[in-house]
Design a protein around this motif. Structure first.
Motif, mmCIF file in Angstrom:
data_model
loop_
_atom_site.group_PDB
_atom_site.id
_atom_site.type_symbol
_atom_site.label_atom_id
_atom_site.label_comp_id
_atom_site.label_asym_id
_atom_site.label_seq_id
_atom_site.Cartn_x
_atom_site.Cartn_y
_atom_site.Cartn_z
ATOM 1 N N ARG A 70 47.813 -27.221 5.115
ATOM 2 C CA ARG A 70 47.488 -28.110 3.997
ATOM 3 C C ARG A 70 48.444 -29.294 3.884
ATOM 4 O O ARG A 70 48.291 -30.099 2.984
ATOM 5 N N ARG A 71 49.439 -29.370 4.752
ATOM 6 C CA ARG A 71 50.501 -30.365 4.571
ATOM 7 C C ARG A 71 50.236 -31.640 5.357
ATOM 8 O O ARG A 71 49.819 -31.612 6.513
ATOM 9 N N ALA A 103 49.036 -32.464 -3.939
ATOM 10 C CA ALA A 103 50.366 -32.298 -4.531
ATOM 11 C C ALA A 103 51.351 -33.204 -3.808
ATOM 12 O O ALA A 103 51.403 -33.239 -2.576
ATOM 13 N N LEU A 104 52.155 -33.936 -4.566
ATOM 14 C CA LEU A 104 53.040 -34.964 -4.026
ATOM 15 C C LEU A 104 54.498 -34.535 -4.153
ATOM 16 O O LEU A 104 54.933 -34.076 -5.212
ATOM 17 N N MET A 205 55.667 -36.271 1.214
ATOM 18 C CA MET A 205 55.012 -35.045 1.652
ATOM 19 C C MET A 205 53.891 -34.700 0.682
ATOM 20 O O MET A 205 54.086 -34.689 -0.540
ATOM 21 N N LEU A 206 52.718 -34.464 1.238
ATOM 22 C CA LEU A 206 51.531 -34.148 0.450
ATOM 23 C C LEU A 206 51.036 -32.760 0.828
ATOM 24 O O LEU A 206 51.183 -32.330 1.981
ATOM 25 N N GLU A 207 50.441 -32.085 -0.126
ATOM 26 C CA GLU A 207 49.842 -30.784 0.148
ATOM 27 C C GLU A 207 48.442 -30.751 -0.431
ATOM 28 O O GLU A 207 48.242 -30.946 -1.630
ATOM 29 N N GLN A 208 47.479 -30.512 0.467
ATOM 30 C CA GLN A 208 46.085 -30.436 0.059
ATOM 31 C C GLN A 208 45.868 -29.157 -0.737
ATOM 32 O O GLN A 208 46.262 -28.074 -0.325
ATOM 33 N N GLN A 209 45.251 -29.275 -1.878
ATOM 34 C CA GLN A 209 44.976 -28.117 -2.717
ATOM 35 C C GLN A 209 43.585 -27.569 -2.385
ATOM 36 O O GLN A 209 42.717 -28.285 -1.909
ATOM 37 N N VAL A 246 48.092 -31.268 9.895
ATOM 38 C CA VAL A 246 46.899 -30.520 10.305
ATOM 39 C C VAL A 246 45.636 -31.001 9.592
ATOM 40 O O VAL A 246 44.576 -31.116 10.224
ATOM 41 N N PRO A 247 45.674 -31.290 8.278
ATOM 42 C CA PRO A 247 44.435 -31.745 7.623
ATOM 43 C C PRO A 247 43.830 -32.999 8.245
ATOM 44 O O PRO A 247 42.607 -33.157 8.234
#
Length: 776
Positions: A70-71, A103-104, A205-209, A246-247
């Motif tokens: 998700r990152r 998410a940031l 850095m971002l994280e897909q929810q 990966v996303p």
């Protein structure tokens, strides 16, 4: 109605029962697609074989992959830090303004830093870096005291936390410095940043929810990132934006797969539609054949979803090629209807049934054998393909005659196409056969002399070069540990695992010192074993704090008396406390926790010099001591090689099985239906080698299908010398060539190899079969 003119009662009941099945399938497909219950998988790893022996290695790989699934990492850079910061702020502001679930992590305030330091401060008397430990073990207290005094008068030195008399050698500062050196990321102006030569980068850095491989989430994410990049460049025109994760690869794969489904499916339908109209002088046969194909695809989607719980997009891309195969049965029906009154269609169908069932069985064998491969995706393809073919086949037998009306005279196109067989050369004692035999022998000799194999898993990579370059650049700038190679450390207890990690790091230290490895990333770096903590605490007390130690001697040199605060009772930093604290978040995925009867963790590698280092790294492992080196890319490539060899033997066995089936029908003439497919397969491999294409598992899998479909042509042509048989085979081959010819244009290398093999193989089957099935 008479038996000659109408259907029997049993056929009516079968048609009604099958229609009920199709109605249920239609309802289920509506529920899946319109109700949003279909689960589409885009991850290429889902197609790969599972580890046959080591569940721990499999779990480790999955956990590492899940942690990165998700990152997204964005580096916003500029020659001047002020520009980089301004562009980074604009990028982050654009992400926040989108309102999407991303998410940031970008800004780090002082309170967060203090919480991080406060967590370790309680254990500072038992945390020693490797260099500090060697110093305390090897240097004399007097020399260390001199060093402690000199450090006080240095204008620039390691930041000191706490009173000098509590840590005269700044050992805690050294421990923190060693940990900070494992990453190039720093906090600057309350922002994550890094430097590289003349470039300054703001790190975002971002994280897909939500679901990691949700197609809708991926499609919605790309425009958000594009807008953020545009905002960064608007804020600082010289800004450089590098994005990876990966996303992004998953989003690209999803988009390509959807485009290919449309291209291959629509392209096949248009080409087959044109052929059908030309051959049968109308659109009605095409509509009815298409409905039989749709019925088959609906059955395939329903059963695959029920058995696997989800559909891989590559399965759908591959399934689109079924259009070129499933229409064979409808084409065969209408080819034999040409020139016959409508009232004879039932008798005609009964006469053709045995040949059609034999053709279906030989084709289904080729598709079903895909399930022997250890690839979950290929097993899914096997179920999808056999179910789809069966659905289309039964729809033709049970339903097509009921919807068929009117006479179908031969037209000029169909008569000419069917009549080609009469002008086809025959295999025998003639000059043509001699010349053709010599040509095939030359091609086979040259091709097999040039034949090479390639089982590298990287051959499955189909991402664009720009995305690969950005991902590689991010890895270089951040010196990130890669998930392809790592050490799996196991033990009876968590404490034993940490101790074995520490022993492994000691064995790897010479490689790091020699520059062959930048470093390692381990849980024990941040949560040492309790044995190591206790030993370091005793070493610190004996060398630094006891009477006559470093503190007393350094104080004497300064002409004053300094006393350290007495050490409190030993309270170890426990793994449980570390895992529960925010400081463990970057490495938490490396702790696998309880597994079987023990525990396991992963030690990752940073800055591997190259593939030549892999044997040296493997030698450092000690399976007897619970440490194993895992080369996941090499392991999967080895499995692909193993199953390529295994499936080659399966093909040989399949030819024997098909020959036995043909022998029951044709007796000594059975070889005439099989030899053309064998020759076509061998020539295909030779031609691919001459074209520079290496032999791989997906080439072998395509040869399985060539066997199934190519034998169909031999069965129809050997069973009947009627021009209608050749017309049916030609339309079938043309449809397959259209479907697989487009598959050869896929951006996925595995599908490209598969399609190109099918393109050559089916074309050669069509050319060679009439040579051997002509009556002499």
């Amino acid at each position: 109605m008479t038996d000659k003119q109408g259907p029997r009662r049993l056929r009516r009941w079968l048609a009604a029962a099958w229609l009920a099945v199709l109605l249920a399938v239609a309802g289920h497909n509506g529920w899946l697609w319109l109700g949003g219950h279909v689960r589409l998988e885009t991850d290429i790893l889902a197609m790969l074989p599972q580890n046959r022996q080591d569940q721990a290695a499999q779990d480790a790989t999955r956990q590492l992959a899940d942690s990165a699934a998700r990152r997204i990492v964005a580096l916003v850079g500029a020659p001047d830090w002020a520009d980089a910061r301004r562009a980074g702020d604009a990028y982050a502001a654009s992400i926040r303004a989108s309102g999407k679930p991303l998410a940031l992590r970008y800004q780090v305030d002082e309170r967060q830093s203090n919480r991080w330091l406060d967590f370790y401060a309680a254990y500072r008397s038992q945390l020693l870096g490797d260099d500090a430990r060697r110093q305390l073990q090897q240097a004399a207290p007097a020399a260390l005291a001199e060093q402690a005094v000199a450090a006080l008068f240095q204008p620039v030195g390691m930041p000191r936390l706490g009173r000098w008399q509590d840590d005269p050698l700044n050992l805690y500062g050294q421990w923190l410095g060693e940990r900070a050196a494992q990453s190039r990321v720093r906090v600057r102006d309350d922002r994550l940043s890094l430097s590289d030569g003349n470039m300054q980068y703001a790190l975002i850095m971002l994280e897909q929810q939500g679901p990691a491989f949700s197609v809708s989430a991926q499609q919605a994410m790309l425009p958000i990132l594009q807008n953020a990049e545009a905002a960064a460049r608007s804020a600082a025109p010289r800004a450089q934006v590098i994005q990876g994760g990966v996303p992004l690869f998953a989003a690209f794969a999803a988009g390509e797969a959807e485009r290919e489904v449309h291209t291959i499916g629509i392209g096949s339908l248009l080409g087959i539609l044109l052929l059908t109209v030309l051959a049968f002088s109308g659109i009605r046969p095409r509509i009815l054949v298409t409905l039989s194909i749709v019925a088959g695809l609906g059955c395939a989607i329903s059963l695959t979803s029920l058995l696997f719980g989800k559909l891989h997009l590559i399965t759908l891309v591959f399934g689109a090629s079924l259009i070129g195969v499933a229409e064979n049965y409808g084409n065969n029906y209408y080819a034999y209807r040409l020139g016959k009154p409508a009232g004879e269609r039932w008798a005609m169908l009964r006469g053709q049934q045995s040949t059609m069932w034999l053709a279906f069985a030989t084709t289904a064998i080729g598709y079903a054998l895909l399930a022997l491969a250890p690839f979950p995706g290929l097993r899914q393809m096997a179920v999808f393909s056999v179910t789809g073919l069966f659905g289309a086949f039964v729809s033709v037998l049970c339903c097509l005659p009921f919807a068929d009306r009117g006479d179908m005279p031969f037209n000029r196109f169909s008569r000419a196409l069917g009549g080609w067989r009469l002008r086809w050369p025959r295999w025998g004692r003639n000059r043509f056969s001699l010349l053709l035999g010599l040509t095939m022998a030359a091609v086979l000799l040259a091709g097999f002399a040039a034949l090479q194999t390639n089982d590298d898993i990287r051959a499955l990579q189909n991402a664009p070069q720009s995305l690969l370059q950005d991902q590689r650049r991010i890895g270089e700038l951040m010196e990130m540990a890669g998930p392809a190679q790592f050490y799996l450390v196991s033990g009876d207890s968590a404490e034993q695992v940490l101790q074995r990690e520490e022993a492994l790091k000691a064995r790897l230290a010479p490689l790091i010192a020699a520059g062959k490895l930048k470093g390692v990333q381990a849980v024990s770096d941040w949560a040492p074993s309790q044995a190591r903590q206790l030993a370091d605490r005793r070493l610190l007390q004996r060398v630094v704090l006891q009477p006559g130690g470093v503190l007393e001697q350094a104080s004497a040199r300064l002409g004053q008396h300094a006393a350290a605060a007495p050490l409190s009772d030993f309270k170890p930093l426990t793994l449980e406390a570390w895992l529960a604290a925010p400081v463990s978040e970057p490495l938490r995925a490396q702790w696998l926790g309880r597994f079987g009867q023990g525990y396991a963790s992963v030690v990752m590698l940073r800055g591997l010099a190259g593939p030549a280092m892999l044997p040296s790294l493997e030698r450092q492992a000690s399976p007897a001591a619970g440490v194993r080196f895992i080369d996941k890319a090499g392991e999967i490539s080895g499995l692909m090689r193993h199953y390529r060899q295994l499936m080659s033997w399966v093909i040989a066995a399949s030819y024997l099985l098909v020959l036995a089936m043909l022998w029951r029908r044709f007796g000594r003439r059975a070889w005439r239906a099989l030899l053309p497919t064998l020759l076509a397969s061998l020539l295909t491999v030779a031609l691919l080698a001459l074209l520079g294409q290496a032999l791989q598992l997906f080439t072998i899998l395509a040869l399985l299908l060539i066997l199934g479909m190519g034998v169909d042509y031999g069965v129809f042509l050997l069973a009947d010398s009627d021009p209608r048989a050749f017309l049916s085979v030609t339309l079938a081959a043309a449809g397959t060539l259209l479907a697989f010819g487009l598959l050869a244009l896929s951006s996925t290398p595995a599908l490209t190899a598969f399609g190109l093999t099918m393109l050559l193989g089916i074309g050669l089957c069509w050319l060679l079969n009439p040579l051997f099935t002509q009556k002499t």
